[in-house]
Design a protein around this motif. Structure first.
Motif, short mmCIF file in Angstrom:
data_model
loop_
_atom_site.label_atom_id
_atom_site.label_comp_id
_atom_site.label_asym_id
_atom_site.label_seq_id
_atom_site.Cartn_x
_atom_site.Cartn_y
_atom_site.Cartn_z
N GLN A 34 -23.06 -43.97 51.02
CA GLN A 34 -22.28 -45.15 51.36
C GLN A 34 -22.25 -46.17 50.23
N ALA A 35 -23.34 -46.31 49.51
CA ALA A 35 -23.40 -47.30 48.44
C ALA A 35 -22.40 -46.97 47.33
N HIS A 36 -22.33 -45.71 46.94
CA HIS A 36 -21.38 -45.32 45.89
C HIS A 36 -19.95 -45.40 46.39
N ALA A 37 -19.71 -45.02 47.60
CA ALA A 37 -18.36 -45.11 48.16
C ALA A 37 -17.93 -46.58 48.23
N ARG A 38 -18.84 -47.45 48.61
CA ARG A 38 -18.54 -48.88 48.68
C ARG A 38 -18.23 -49.42 47.29
N ARG A 39 -19.03 -49.02 46.29
CA ARG A 39 -18.80 -49.50 44.92
C ARG A 39 -17.44 -49.04 44.41
N LEU A 40 -17.08 -47.81 44.65
CA LEU A 40 -15.78 -47.30 44.22
C LEU A 40 -14.66 -48.05 44.92
N ARG A 41 -14.80 -48.26 46.22
CA ARG A 41 -13.77 -48.99 46.97
C ARG A 41 -13.62 -50.41 46.43
N GLU A 42 -14.73 -51.07 46.16
CA GLU A 42 -14.68 -52.43 45.63
C GLU A 42 -13.99 -52.47 44.27
N MET A 43 -14.25 -51.47 43.43
CA MET A 43 -13.59 -51.42 42.12
C MET A 43 -12.09 -51.23 42.27
N VAL A 44 -11.67 -50.35 43.16
CA VAL A 44 -10.23 -50.12 43.37
C VAL A 44 -9.57 -51.39 43.90
N LEU A 45 -10.22 -52.08 44.83
CA LEU A 45 -9.63 -53.31 45.39
C LEU A 45 -9.58 -54.43 44.34
N ARG A 46 -10.59 -54.52 43.48
CA ARG A 46 -10.52 -55.52 42.40
C ARG A 46 -9.38 -55.19 41.46
N CYS A 47 -9.22 -53.93 41.15
CA CYS A 47 -8.11 -53.51 40.28
C CYS A 47 -6.77 -53.85 40.94
N ALA A 48 -6.67 -53.62 42.23
CA ALA A 48 -5.42 -53.92 42.95
C ALA A 48 -5.09 -55.40 42.92
N SER A 49 -6.10 -56.25 42.81
CA SER A 49 -5.86 -57.69 42.79
C SER A 49 -5.61 -58.23 41.38
N CYS A 50 -5.71 -57.39 40.38
CA CYS A 50 -5.54 -57.82 38.99
C CYS A 50 -4.09 -58.25 38.74
N PRO A 51 -3.89 -59.43 38.17
CA PRO A 51 -2.53 -59.89 37.91
C PRO A 51 -1.85 -59.16 36.75
N ASP A 52 -2.60 -58.45 35.91
CA ASP A 52 -1.99 -57.75 34.77
C ASP A 52 -2.24 -56.26 34.81
N GLN A 53 -2.19 -55.68 35.99
CA GLN A 53 -2.36 -54.23 36.11
C GLN A 53 -1.30 -53.47 35.28
N PRO A 54 -0.03 -53.92 35.25
CA PRO A 54 0.94 -53.23 34.40
C PRO A 54 0.56 -53.25 32.92
N GLY A 55 -0.03 -54.36 32.46
CA GLY A 55 -0.48 -54.44 31.08
C GLY A 55 -1.60 -53.46 30.79
N CYS A 56 -2.49 -53.29 31.74
CA CYS A 56 -3.59 -52.33 31.60
C CYS A 56 -3.04 -50.91 31.54
N ALA A 57 -2.10 -50.61 32.41
CA ALA A 57 -1.49 -49.27 32.42
C ALA A 57 -0.75 -49.02 31.11
N ALA A 58 -0.06 -50.04 30.59
CA ALA A 58 0.66 -49.89 29.31
C ALA A 58 -0.32 -49.66 28.16
N MET A 59 -1.45 -50.40 28.18
CA MET A 59 -2.47 -50.22 27.15
C MET A 59 -3.01 -48.79 27.19
N GLN A 60 -3.25 -48.28 28.39
CA GLN A 60 -3.76 -46.92 28.53
C GLN A 60 -2.75 -45.89 28.06
N ALA A 61 -1.46 -46.16 28.25
CA ALA A 61 -0.42 -45.23 27.82
C ALA A 61 -0.36 -45.11 26.30
N MET A 62 -0.87 -46.13 25.60
CA MET A 62 -0.81 -46.13 24.14
C MET A 62 -2.02 -45.51 23.47
#
Length: 86
Positions: A34-62
């Motif tokens: 449960q602890a690891h599942a919770r940590r992963l879920r929290e990371m995904v939700l923080r990522c979802a709240s990021c205002p520059d997720q498209p910028g991060c995806a663009a950086m990764q594409a490069m």
């Protein structure tokens, strides 16, 4: 964009960042706790709240690697705490 789509895209961006940082993803054994599942879920939700997720995806594409997540990344500390991929 629906919430489910945003969360799905966030999981993809987060996984891409783990790959580029050479961090070990949480595997099936880890997610079984449960602890690891919770940590992963929290990371995904923080990522979802990021205002520059498209910028991060663009950086990764490069680039297939990066030394650190962007300064604005809400998971910057969490990525730092993950073990290196062996």
């Amino acid at each position: 964009m629906s919430v489910v789509t945003r969360i799905s895209e966030s999981a993809d961006v987060m996984s891409g960042m783990m790959t580029r940082l050479h961090k070990a993803p949480l595997g099936p054994r880890d997610i079984a706790t449960q602890a690891h599942a919770r940590r992963l879920r929290e990371m995904v939700l923080r990522c979802a709240s990021c205002p520059d997720q498209p910028g991060c995806a663009a950086m990764q594409a490069m680039s297939l690697t990066c030394g650190a997540p962007p300064d604005y990344c809400p998971n910057r500390d969490a990525f730092g705490a993950l073990p290196a991929r062996t």
